[in-house]
Write an enzyme that holds these catalytic residues in place. Sequence first.
Site, PDB file in Angstrom:
ATOM      1  N   ARG A  64       0.714  -0.985  -0.133  1.00  0.00           N
ATOM      2  CA  ARG A  64      -0.004   0.215   0.218  1.00  0.00           C
ATOM      3  C   ARG A  64       0.722   1.361   0.049  1.00  0.00           C
ATOM      4  O   ARG A  64       1.393   1.289   1.230  1.00  0.00           O
ATOM      5  CB  ARG A  64      -0.974  -0.298   1.134  1.00  0.00           C
ATOM      6  CG  ARG A  64      -1.768   1.387   1.084  1.00  0.00           C
ATOM      7  CD  ARG A  64      -2.378   1.209   2.379  1.00  0.00           C
ATOM      8  NE  ARG A  64      -3.281   2.807   2.387  1.00  0.00           N
ATOM      9  CZ  ARG A  64      -4.265   2.218   3.029  1.00  0.00           C
ATOM     10  NH1 ARG A  64      -5.010   1.121   3.651  1.00  0.00           N
ATOM     11  NH2 ARG A  64      -5.002   4.417   3.389  1.00  0.00           N
ATOM     12  N   ARG A  74      -7.030   0.432  -2.865  1.00  0.00           N
ATOM     13  CA  ARG A  74      -5.962   0.198  -2.627  1.00  0.00           C
ATOM     14  C   ARG A  74      -5.618  -1.778  -2.087  1.00  0.00           C
ATOM     15  O   ARG A  74      -6.157  -2.445  -2.285  1.00  0.00           O
ATOM     16  CB  ARG A  74      -5.355   1.076  -0.959  1.00  0.00           C
ATOM     17  CG  ARG A  74      -7.141   0.554  -0.382  1.00  0.00           C
ATOM     18  CD  ARG A  74      -7.376   1.768   0.367  1.00  0.00           C
ATOM     19  NE  ARG A  74      -8.675   1.274   1.411  1.00  0.00           N
ATOM     20  CZ  ARG A  74     -10.145   2.120   0.820  1.00  0.00           C
ATOM     21  NH1 ARG A  74      -9.863   2.892  -0.258  1.00  0.00           N
ATOM     22  NH2 ARG A  74     -11.173   1.669   1.340  1.00  0.00           N
ATOM     23  N   ASP A  77      -5.810  -2.376   3.772  1.00  0.00           N
ATOM     24  CA  ASP A  77      -6.580  -1.140   4.311  1.00  0.00           C
ATOM     25  C   ASP A  77      -6.627  -1.504   6.051  1.00  0.00           C
ATOM     26  O   ASP A  77      -7.431  -2.263   6.138  1.00  0.00           O
ATOM     27  CB  ASP A  77      -7.119   0.069   4.128  1.00  0.00           C
ATOM     28  CG  ASP A  77      -8.235   0.896   4.617  1.00  0.00           C
ATOM     29  OD1 ASP A  77      -7.179   1.449   4.795  1.00  0.00           O
ATOM     30  OD2 ASP A  77      -9.033   1.110   4.710  1.00  0.00           O
ATOM     31  N   ASP A  79      -7.706  -0.515   9.545  1.00  0.00           N
ATOM     32  CA  ASP A  79      -8.390   0.709  10.138  1.00  0.00           C
ATOM     33  C   ASP A  79      -8.561  -0.072  11.941  1.00  0.00           C
ATOM     34  O   ASP A  79      -8.368  -1.662  12.164  1.00  0.00           O
ATOM     35  CB  ASP A  79      -9.736   0.994  10.165  1.00  0.00           C
ATOM     36  CG  ASP A  79      -9.621   1.719   8.678  1.00  0.00           C
ATOM     37  OD1 ASP A  79      -8.929   2.157   8.723  1.00  0.00           O
ATOM     38  OD2 ASP A  79     -10.558   1.647   8.107  1.00  0.00           O
TER      39      ASP A  79
END
Length: 138
Positions: A64, A74, A77, A79
């Site tokens: 990424r 992407r 990811d 989070d």
Amino acid sequence: SEAIRRLGRLPETRVVAVAPIIETDPVGGPPQDPFLNTVIELATALPPRELLKESRRIEGELGRPSARGRNEPRILDIDILFYGDIIVSEPELEIPHPRLHERAFVLQPLVELAPALRHPVLNRTAAELLADLQTHAA
């Protein structure tokens, strides 16, 4: 899968549970392929900012780019949705994640993993948040 393995190898960290992977259409941004989403539960002694730093490192190692536009395609990811019942509000880190209650692609796997998990700000369980979202979408 590789990101999950790497998160589990962080110091004083282990993967407790992994929700089933779901395929969803992208939300916002340019046209792009469907996303694969899951939620994992970690047990970690890393403080939230250190966990964020390590998550970003893993994202970069797995391809990424560090600079990208919001909602652009992407590879990965990561989070931080929750960190126990801790609330963090900083420019680079907000916990609980500020938009998780608006995103079925987050709430569906979260409910698979922890339906009774209570949002420390909204005082609603993950299952209640998903039901609220589905009601408003109908």
